[in-house]
Motif scaffolding. Sequence first.
Motif, PDB file in Angstrom:
ATOM      1  N   PHE A   1       0.830  -1.204   0.000  1.00 45.52           N
ATOM      2  CA  PHE A   1       0.000   0.000   0.000  1.00 45.52           C
ATOM      3  C   PHE A   1       0.865   1.255   0.000  1.00 45.52           C
ATOM      4  O   PHE A   1       0.591   2.214  -0.738  1.00 45.52           O
ATOM      5  CB  PHE A   1      -0.922  -0.021   1.220  1.00 45.52           C
ATOM      6  N   GLN A   2       1.892   1.275   0.825  1.00 45.71           N
ATOM      7  CA  GLN A   2       2.758   2.449   0.890  1.00 45.71           C
ATOM      8  C   GLN A   2       3.516   2.673  -0.405  1.00 45.71           C
ATOM      9  O   GLN A   2       3.857   3.812  -0.737  1.00 45.71           O
ATOM     10  CB  GLN A   2       3.725   2.299   2.058  1.00 45.71           C
ATOM     11  N   ALA A   3       3.774   1.618  -1.157  1.00 47.25           N
ATOM     12  CA  ALA A   3       4.509   1.749  -2.421  1.00 47.25           C
ATOM     13  C   ALA A   3       3.599   2.103  -3.588  1.00 47.25           C
ATOM     14  O   ALA A   3       4.041   2.765  -4.530  1.00 47.25           O
ATOM     15  CB  ALA A   3       5.262   0.456  -2.725  1.00 47.25           C
ATOM     16  N   ARG A   4       2.322   1.702  -3.561  1.00 44.58           N
ATOM     17  CA  ARG A   4       1.460   1.842  -4.724  1.00 44.58           C
ATOM     18  C   ARG A   4       0.331   2.851  -4.560  1.00 44.58           C
ATOM     19  O   ARG A   4      -0.105   3.450  -5.556  1.00 44.58           O
ATOM     20  CB  ARG A   4       0.856   0.475  -5.081  1.00 44.58           C
ATOM     21  N   VAL A   5      -0.168   3.049  -3.364  1.00 43.48           N
ATOM     22  CA  VAL A   5      -1.380   3.853  -3.185  1.00 43.48           C
ATOM     23  C   VAL A   5      -1.099   5.185  -2.504  1.00 43.48           C
ATOM     24  O   VAL A   5      -1.771   6.180  -2.791  1.00 43.48           O
ATOM     25  CB  VAL A   5      -2.434   3.063  -2.388  1.00 43.48           C
ATOM     26  N   LEU A  13     -10.514   6.001  -0.876  1.00 42.60           N
ATOM     27  CA  LEU A  13     -10.604   4.825  -0.014  1.00 42.60           C
ATOM     28  C   LEU A  13     -11.294   5.165   1.313  1.00 42.60           C
ATOM     29  O   LEU A  13     -12.060   4.350   1.847  1.00 42.60           O
ATOM     30  CB  LEU A  13      -9.218   4.264   0.253  1.00 42.60           C
ATOM     31  N   ARG A  14     -11.026   6.345   1.858  1.00 38.35           N
ATOM     32  CA  ARG A  14     -11.721   6.726   3.092  1.00 38.35           C
ATOM     33  C   ARG A  14     -13.229   6.833   2.859  1.00 38.35           C
ATOM     34  O   ARG A  14     -14.033   6.418   3.699  1.00 38.35           O
ATOM     35  CB  ARG A  14     -11.182   8.068   3.594  1.00 38.35           C
ATOM     36  N   ILE A  15     -13.626   7.384   1.710  1.00 41.56           N
ATOM     37  CA  ILE A  15     -15.056   7.500   1.404  1.00 41.56           C
ATOM     38  C   ILE A  15     -15.683   6.116   1.248  1.00 41.56           C
ATOM     39  O   ILE A  15     -16.796   5.865   1.724  1.00 41.56           O
ATOM     40  CB  ILE A  15     -15.248   8.345   0.129  1.00 41.56           C
ATOM     41  N   LEU A  72      -7.343  -3.080  -3.229  1.00 39.16           N
ATOM     42  CA  LEU A  72      -6.817  -3.550  -4.514  1.00 39.16           C
ATOM     43  C   LEU A  72      -7.646  -3.022  -5.675  1.00 39.16           C
ATOM     44  O   LEU A  72      -7.101  -2.611  -6.713  1.00 39.16           O
ATOM     45  CB  LEU A  72      -6.791  -5.077  -4.535  1.00 39.16           C
ATOM     46  N   ILE A  73      -8.966  -3.025  -5.526  1.00 37.93           N
ATOM     47  CA  ILE A  73      -9.839  -2.559  -6.605  1.00 37.93           C
ATOM     48  C   ILE A  73      -9.632  -1.070  -6.857  1.00 37.93           C
ATOM     49  O   ILE A  73      -9.531  -0.622  -8.013  1.00 37.93           O
ATOM     50  CB  ILE A  73     -11.307  -2.871  -6.261  1.00 37.93           C
ATOM     51  N   CYS A  74      -9.566  -0.279  -5.806  1.00 34.26           N
ATOM     52  CA  CYS A  74      -9.367   1.167  -5.975  1.00 34.26           C
ATOM     53  C   CYS A  74      -8.024   1.467  -6.628  1.00 34.26           C
ATOM     54  O   CYS A  74      -7.936   2.338  -7.515  1.00 34.26           O
ATOM     55  CB  CYS A  74      -9.465   1.863  -4.613  1.00 34.26           C
ATOM     56  N   GLU A  75      -6.983   0.783  -6.214  1.00 32.13           N
ATOM     57  CA  GLU A  75      -5.666   1.022  -6.816  1.00 32.13           C
ATOM     58  C   GLU A  75      -5.659   0.654  -8.292  1.00 32.13           C
ATOM     59  O   GLU A  75      -5.136   1.402  -9.132  1.00 32.13           O
ATOM     60  CB  GLU A  75      -4.610   0.221  -6.058  1.00 32.13           C
TER      61      GLU A  75
END
Length: 379
Positions: free
Chosen positions: A212-216, A226-228, A249-252
Amino acid sequence: MAKHSSIYPAPEELEAVQTLVSTVEGALKKVSDWMDGLNKSSGKTSSNNEAGDIQVEAEAAETKPDHTPALCGVTRVGLVAKGLLIKGDMDLELVLMCREKPTKVLLYTVSANLPLQIQTMTEDKFEVQSCVSEAAIRVRNTKDPRLTLKITLSSLTMREEHSPTEEEKGHQDDREQEDNKQKEGEEEEEEEVLDRQKCRAALASLRHTKWFQARVTDLKSGVIVLRIFRDMSNRLAGWQPLKGWPLELICEKAMATCNRPLGPGEGLRRVMECIASGILLPEGPGVHDPCERDPTDVLTDLSAQQADAITHSAQHALRLLAFGQLYKVLNMDPLPASKPSSRLLEGDQCVRLRSTGGCQKRHREDVGSDDRDFIKRMK
């Protein structure tokens, strides 16, 4: 952005989170130093009591290369490390990495010494509780806002257990003997070692956090969207199965595949379009897990009924977006119509005057009067 500002935690809550997490991290470091001191002192006393220089030298040679502490380190995972905290969803998680397989004795030892180390760092009171069934320790603060921090014990040795390729090369008799030995060893370890599934889940959360830290994290509007969606998953029971790792994963994938950076509104629409297209359905392509060696679909636990309900909800949300009713999707009051600026009002009045011919006529009269006055002065 109005919806995001309403679900984003208050500064007081974020400060309380940072205080709790940083205090526990420092206390765990002191617990690790305390345990190392006990191990060194026990090693010295045992070597002094033993007779014979040869035995002492042999034991010293064995203990010298092993300087790694029992507790290797602590890492933030989950919502804290990803920056996805929202109001009403403040799950705080840490993973405490151990040198060997974590046992119940180690869990009790850490949980017993942790309150003492916390008292040396702060005057605030915290409640510490050991949960063997979850292979974790829970720390709660006594001030508002009330927060709970979960510390899961794990080790890299928990994933290095199965080697099917080597067993297939051996003979059948050897396999049976090895299997019997492994069963006996596992039965003995099961009484002391913590739940393997919980420990492996902690290792998976470590991999998810790094991904997550590397991609999003650097993806524009990715964290906001993602928060929404997390708020939507908390409000709508139908979206609960998608909450967490599958939704991330879907959002990214939906936002990173666009050829340009997306704003929050555009990102929300694109993710909805992706879900509404039917990727969750049984005949769909599924969602690949990039943090697993073997091909893994993160939607295996999603039933056909749940997938159909989420897809239908996303399609309905898209229809509302098409008719400008985004506030219904976000469960908020419609925003008041923005007042036009004074420049726009003046422009509208000028257009109306020009349409009736008054503006142009008045402008010509003014120009003519100025010319006449100037001619009279020249004469």
